[in-house]
Design a protein around this motif. Structure first.
Motif, mmCIF file in Angstrom:
data_model
loop_
_atom_site.group_PDB
_atom_site.id
_atom_site.type_symbol
_atom_site.label_atom_id
_atom_site.label_comp_id
_atom_site.label_asym_id
_atom_site.label_seq_id
_atom_site.Cartn_x
_atom_site.Cartn_y
_atom_site.Cartn_z
ATOM 1 N N ALA A 105 0.828 -1.210 0.000
ATOM 2 C CA ALA A 105 0.000 0.000 0.000
ATOM 3 C C ALA A 105 0.861 1.258 0.000
ATOM 4 C CB ALA A 105 -0.937 -0.006 1.207
ATOM 5 N N ALA A 106 1.911 1.269 0.818
ATOM 6 C CA ALA A 106 2.797 2.435 0.874
ATOM 7 C C ALA A 106 3.523 2.630 -0.453
ATOM 8 C CB ALA A 106 3.800 2.271 2.012
ATOM 9 N N GLU A 107 3.927 1.532 -1.086
ATOM 10 C CA GLU A 107 4.634 1.624 -2.364
ATOM 11 C C GLU A 107 3.741 2.161 -3.479
ATOM 12 O OE1 GLU A 107 7.775 -2.080 -1.623
ATOM 13 O OE2 GLU A 107 5.906 -2.401 -2.736
ATOM 14 N N LEU B 250 1.092 4.712 -10.280
ATOM 15 C CA LEU B 250 0.086 4.048 -11.098
ATOM 16 C C LEU B 250 0.441 2.567 -11.106
ATOM 17 C CD1 LEU B 250 -2.274 3.981 -13.150
ATOM 18 C CD2 LEU B 250 -0.547 4.254 -14.940
ATOM 19 N N PRO B 251 -0.333 1.717 -10.439
ATOM 20 C CA PRO B 251 -0.005 0.289 -10.424
ATOM 21 C C PRO B 251 -0.153 -0.329 -11.820
ATOM 22 C CG PRO B 251 -1.543 0.861 -8.658
ATOM 23 C CD PRO B 251 -1.490 2.028 -9.582
ATOM 24 N N VAL B 252 0.898 -0.952 -12.276
ATOM 25 C CA VAL B 252 0.880 -1.706 -13.523
ATOM 26 C C VAL B 252 1.019 -3.168 -13.105
ATOM 27 C CG1 VAL B 252 1.981 -2.095 -15.756
ATOM 28 C CG2 VAL B 252 1.903 0.208 -14.783
ATOM 29 N N ILE B 253 -0.112 -3.863 -13.049
ATOM 30 C CA ILE B 253 -0.167 -5.206 -12.463
ATOM 31 C C ILE B 253 0.103 -6.241 -13.548
ATOM 32 C CG2 ILE B 253 -1.582 -6.838 -11.160
ATOM 33 C CD1 ILE B 253 -3.251 -4.356 -10.254
ATOM 34 N N TRP B 254 1.178 -6.994 -13.393
ATOM 35 C CA TRP B 254 1.514 -8.073 -14.307
ATOM 36 C C TRP B 254 1.324 -9.397 -13.583
ATOM 37 C CZ3 TRP B 254 6.819 -5.805 -16.336
ATOM 38 C CH2 TRP B 254 6.533 -4.739 -17.197
ATOM 39 N N PRO C 206 -6.550 4.216 -9.778
ATOM 40 C CA PRO C 206 -6.548 3.521 -11.070
ATOM 41 C C PRO C 206 -5.404 2.525 -11.156
ATOM 42 C CG PRO C 206 -5.588 5.693 -11.325
ATOM 43 C CD PRO C 206 -6.086 5.613 -9.902
ATOM 44 N N ALA C 207 -5.571 1.503 -11.975
ATOM 45 C CA ALA C 207 -4.533 0.494 -12.167
ATOM 46 C C ALA C 207 -4.701 -0.133 -13.541
ATOM 47 C CB ALA C 207 -4.601 -0.579 -11.083
ATOM 48 N N VAL D 184 3.617 -4.230 -10.393
ATOM 49 C CA VAL D 184 3.289 -5.192 -9.334
ATOM 50 C C VAL D 184 3.210 -6.556 -10.004
ATOM 51 C CG1 VAL D 184 1.648 -5.887 -7.558
ATOM 52 C CG2 VAL D 184 1.995 -3.454 -8.058
ATOM 53 N N LEU D 185 4.143 -7.431 -9.680
ATOM 54 C CA LEU D 185 4.222 -8.748 -10.303
ATOM 55 C C LEU D 185 3.591 -9.777 -9.377
ATOM 56 C CD1 LEU D 185 5.204 -10.614 -12.546
ATOM 57 C CD2 LEU D 185 7.456 -10.674 -11.431
#
Length: 375
Positions: free
Chosen positions: A233-235, A240-244, A268-269, A314-315
């Motif tokens: 959450a802090a990171e 902008l979370p780019v979730i892979w 947003p993500a 975010v992997l």
């Protein structure tokens, strides 16, 4: 902006949590056990199906139904395709949504209704339409909702949704952790019984145990430096979370995380699966969202001017590193553009357990980001 001091103050977190989201995340394991008991009491284990259905149709409102359909479709595989019936309508309100059966649905198919509301008139009409066309019907909804009588009238199976007393005061957020497990668990038990997927009672108990373990690791009393959900959450606070995602079941977990970030924290993500994400997001990481594209201005007013939004990868992975993984290439691409990366990989276990761990940690992270951002 994120109030990081609030993350390590359990009393302040509790005061900020007006929707009991943290409590719902912490009680996810207990919710699974209660929902499994409700399914057993409703007669799921006594069913004697003639065989697996040709197709499974899922109808319900909001992010919870979308996630349930996504998860069940992934776990079921191609044997009995799972199709979500998307509603139409002029507003996301119970009386405005409309669902319709596809023209091909018939006696060899199964309709599942999953709703935390149960007052949607169109879902009741859908159940009646399914009965007339010979489609088997099962529903999970609040125990006192109008759809209960309709499902019973259609000779279908109704499972009362596992809810907590504190959830009766106001409408439930569709992405709330408790809602997901209350709707998903009975349907897992049902589809296990019909042969669509594998989720026997002992597997559901292991899911509940894993959720309890994550609650211990990610609870509000655990400091940020040793709490993976608070750390994430802090990171993500100013990113902008780019979730892979990598691995079959990590995909639904990533899409669930993006939905929870949007609904619970207004964050947003973007989400994509490896290895295709490396091509589809390469230009994004090389553009203005890259960390090195717009270095922090030393003279920027830290109070009045928010920092520039930069991407953070975010992997999410549901299997250990092997020779067939795209994770090294993902790390290289992110770091080559000065893009930081966060990684989550579950402890070993069955497919349901590892999936539950990914969902649980990211659910906690979405809740912490929501609470600390609004403080």
């Amino acid at each position: 902006m994120l109030d990081e001091s609030l993350l390590d103050t359990p009393e302040a977190l509790a005061e900020a949590d007006q929707r009991a989201l943290l409590r719902g995340a912490a009680e996810a394991g207990a919710r699974v056990r209660t929902a499994a008991r409700h399914a057993a009491e409703a007669g799921v284990q006594d069913l004697k199906p003639d065989g697996r259905p040709r197709a499974v149709l899922i109808a319900g409102p909001g992010a919870a139904a979308i996630c349930v359909a996504d998860l069940l479709g992934t776990l079921a595989g191609p044997g009995s395709p799972v199709t979500r019936l998307a509603p139409s309508g002029v507003a996301p309100a119970a009386g405005a949504l409309r669902w319709e059966l596809p023209g091909w649905a018939g006696s060899v198919d199964l309709l599942l209704i999953a709703t935390p509301d149960g007052t949607e008139p169109s879902l009741s009409l859908l159940a009646e339409q399914a009965y007339r066309r010979g489609v088997s019907v099962a529903a999970v909804a609040p125990a006192d909702s109008p759809i209960k009588d309709v499902v019973h009238g259609a000779h279908g199976l109704f499972v009362p949704m596992a809810t907590a007393p504190y959830e009766q005061d106001e409408p439930l957020a569709a992405s709330a952790p408790g809602v997901l497990w209350a709707l998903l668990t009975p349907l897992l038990a049902l589809l296990d019984r019909t042969g669509v997927l594998t989720a026997p009672p002992d597997a559901l108990e292991k899911v509940a145990d894993r959720l309890d373990q994550i609650a211990e690791r990610c609870g509000p009393a655990i400091a940020t430096y040793s709490n993976p959900a608070k750390t994430l959450a802090a990171e993500l606070a100013d990113a902008l979370p780019v979730i892979w995602t990598e691995g079959i079941s990590a995909g639904p977990a990533g899409r669930r995380f993006a939905a929870a970030l949007a609904e619970l924290s207004g964050h947003p993500a973007l989400v994509a699966e490896l290895p295709e994400a490396l091509a589809s997001h390469s230009a994004l990481l090389a553009g203005p969202l890259a960390a090195g594209a717009n270095p922090d201005d030393f003279f920027r007013d830290r109070v009045e001017e928010p920092p520039a939004l930069h991407a953070r990868v975010v992997l999410l992975r549901d299997r250990p590193i092997s020779s067939l993984t795209a994770a090294p290439a993902a790390r290289d691409l992110a770091l080559s553009h000065d893009t930081p990366i966060s990684e989550l990989e579950p402890e070993p276990g069955g497919e349901l357990e590892t999936l539950a761990e990914l969902i649980a940690i990211t659910d906690f992270a979405a809740v912490y980001l929501a609470l600390a951002s609004r403080a």
